[in-house]
Scaffold this active site. Structure first.
Site, PDB file in Angstrom:
ATOM      1  N   HIS A   1     -70.228 -29.596  -7.423  1.00 42.30           N
ATOM      2  CA  HIS A   1     -69.329 -28.627  -8.053  1.00 42.30           C
ATOM      3  C   HIS A   1     -68.075 -29.308  -8.597  1.00 42.30           C
ATOM      4  CE1 HIS A   1     -71.533 -25.005  -6.636  1.00 42.30           C
ATOM      5  NE2 HIS A   1     -71.980 -25.884  -5.757  1.00 42.30           N
TER       6      HIS A   1
ATOM      7  N   LYS B   1     -52.943 -59.418  -0.857  1.00 40.82           N
ATOM      8  CA  LYS B   1     -52.188 -59.823   0.333  1.00 40.82           C
ATOM      9  C   LYS B   1     -51.091 -60.820  -0.032  1.00 40.82           C
ATOM     10  CE  LYS B   1     -56.024 -59.226   3.602  1.00 40.82           C
ATOM     11  NZ  LYS B   1     -56.880 -59.902   4.607  1.00 40.82           N
TER      12      LYS B   1
ATOM     13  N   GLU C   1     -67.666 -55.730  -1.285  1.00 43.05           N
ATOM     14  CA  GLU C   1     -67.213 -57.070  -0.897  1.00 43.05           C
ATOM     15  C   GLU C   1     -68.324 -58.099  -1.011  1.00 43.05           C
ATOM     16  OE1 GLU C   1     -63.392 -56.518   2.046  1.00 43.05           O
ATOM     17  OE2 GLU C   1     -65.270 -57.232   2.910  1.00 43.05           O
TER      18      GLU C   1
END
Length: 438
Positions: free
Chosen positions: A310, A424, A289
């Site tokens: 792994h 949003k 951000e």
């Protein structure tokens, strides 16, 4: 006791002359921050938070934490992004991934974080875990209208009021919100919830050392005064009048930006303890951000080694050379467990019989750093003396200061997050929120 920056694995990738070239710009960025004269300066109160925090509110936080510990088996923390990541990071880093199981043994409340997604199943699972036990709520939102936590608060507010009645429930709900305005503030005033403040001049990702993070952290049995002391030490080091290359946070900002300019666009923070996972989630929000804007910025990822060696370790070793690693290491052993004796040596482990697990983990760290750097992947090493509140407070401020300097080095505002609003707006339109349908 403070964060130590190590460049042991960087000598093949960065020359001292390159550091000297970027040093004046880094010094100017740091001076601009301290003078509060740069872009985004209205959101720079985190700079002095470790020394300027509200002492009266701090005392109320401690009192509220004791109340919750005395009358609740569970604390439900409602928030998203910076309203929960910091607290969860601190709790799991200092306790463990199994902090709730440990809390039961220690007579402390279990802590569950909700409102972190729009998953109804997750909410159902937390309600099942609470069962008929006593619980309290800490709802954290500057506005009170952010969709995911607002839904969760509706659910748990109804649940707690049904269990205790509205008046008694109000004594179990603690609201951390804006001091002056907002839907959550209005609800808190109307119902008489105890209130704590989301500071005006501090963005969510910088807010862990405010009431946003400190109440849940204190309920977990963590010494928040020592946490603040560690951050205070880092604040004083950052502001001290000395060669900026003596400051670990500045060195970190300089080196990662040199690597970025050389085409290493991805930074993977790695640690060798599973309990680092949520600290790294907080770090990813802080970095993403703060830096990811104007088509710029280092993309932050994380890994827990040796587990992820792994899986994604294959790509890091042999894949495209687009990333560098930042290793977080604790120098003091955090466990005294050793490799045990067995009836036979069918697993061929007797060569490390009775060797501390810490030594095995450190061998993995050194071997991996050597392997990755030899393959063209730069490695930064950050070390803490110990796994305790002071060191973690120091580390939190270290990362906050480093990314702020880094943002200014890239000529962006490290304190806003305009891109977060795009999803949003689309979500409101899709769901038919008034005013967003066109």
């Amino acid at each position: 006791m403070k964060v130590t920056f190590k460049k042991d694995y960087l000598k093949w990738f960065v020359d001292d002359s390159e550091v000297e070239l970027l040093k004046p710009a880094a010094g100017l960025a740091r001076d601009t921050l301290l003078a509060r004269s740069g872009v985004g300066n209205e959101m720079e109160d985190w700079l002095t938070l470790p020394t300027d925090y509200d002492q009266d509110e701090f005392a109320r936080i401690l009192t509220a934490a004791e109340k919750i510990k005395s009358d609740s088996k569970v604390l439900v923390v409602i928030g998203i992004g910076g309203s929960y990541l910091g607290a969860r990071a601190v709790i799991e880093f200092l306790k463990s991934e199994f902090h709730n199981e440990q809390a039961v043994k220690a007579g402390l409340p279990e802590i569950y974080f909700v409102g972190t997604s729009a998953s109804g199943r997750y909410i159902d699972d937390v309600i099942d875990l609470i069962g008929d036990r006593d619980f309290s709520i800490n709802v954290i939102s500057k506005s009170g209208t952010t969709t995911e936590p607002a839904i969760a608060f509706r659910v748990f507010k109804a649940l707690i009021e049904k269990k205790y009645g509205k008046d008694a429930a109000a004594k179990r709900i603690f609201a951390t919100t804006d001091a002056h305005k907002g839907a959550l503030l209005d609800v808190a005033k109307e119902n008489g919830y105890e209130r704590f403040v989301v500071p005006d001049g501090i963005g969510g990702r910088y807010s862990v050392l405010s009431a946003v993070g400190l109440l849940p952290i204190a309920v977990a049995g963590i010494d928040i005064k020592k946490l603040m002391d560690g951050a205070k030490s880092a604040q004083e080091d950052f502001a001290k009048d000395e060669d900026i290359l003596a400051k670990p946070s500045i060195l970190y900002a300089i080196y990662r930006n040199i690597l970025y300019r050389k085409g290493f666009d991805v930074e993977t923070i790695v640690g060798y303890e599973p309990q680092f996972r949520y600290l790294f989630e907080w770090w990813k929000q802080l970095m993403a951000e703060s830096e990811g804007k104007d088509n710029k910025g280092i993309y932050p990822t994380s890994a827990i080694f040796s587990t992820d060696l792994h899986s994604i370790g294959q790509y890091i070793q042999d894949g495209k050379k687009i990333l560098f690693e930042t290793i977080l290491d604790i120098t003091k052993p955090i466990s005294d467990r050793v490799v045990p004796q067995a009836d036979d040596n069918t697993d061929h482990l007797d060569y490390i019989l009775n060797k501390p697990m810490k030594d095995v983990n450190e061998a993995a760290l050194t071997a991996t750093a050597q392997a990755h750097t030899s393959a063209g992947v730069p490695n930064i090493l950050l070390q803490l003396d110990d796994l305790d509140e002071f060191n973690l407070g120091n580390l939190i401020y270290f990362f906050e200061a480093a990314v702020a300097v880094s943002g200014y080095l890239n000529a962006i505002n490290p304190f806003n997050q305009p891109g977060v609003e795009v999803y949003k707006t689309n979500m409101f339109r899709i769901l038919g929120k008034p005013g967003y349908t066109d």
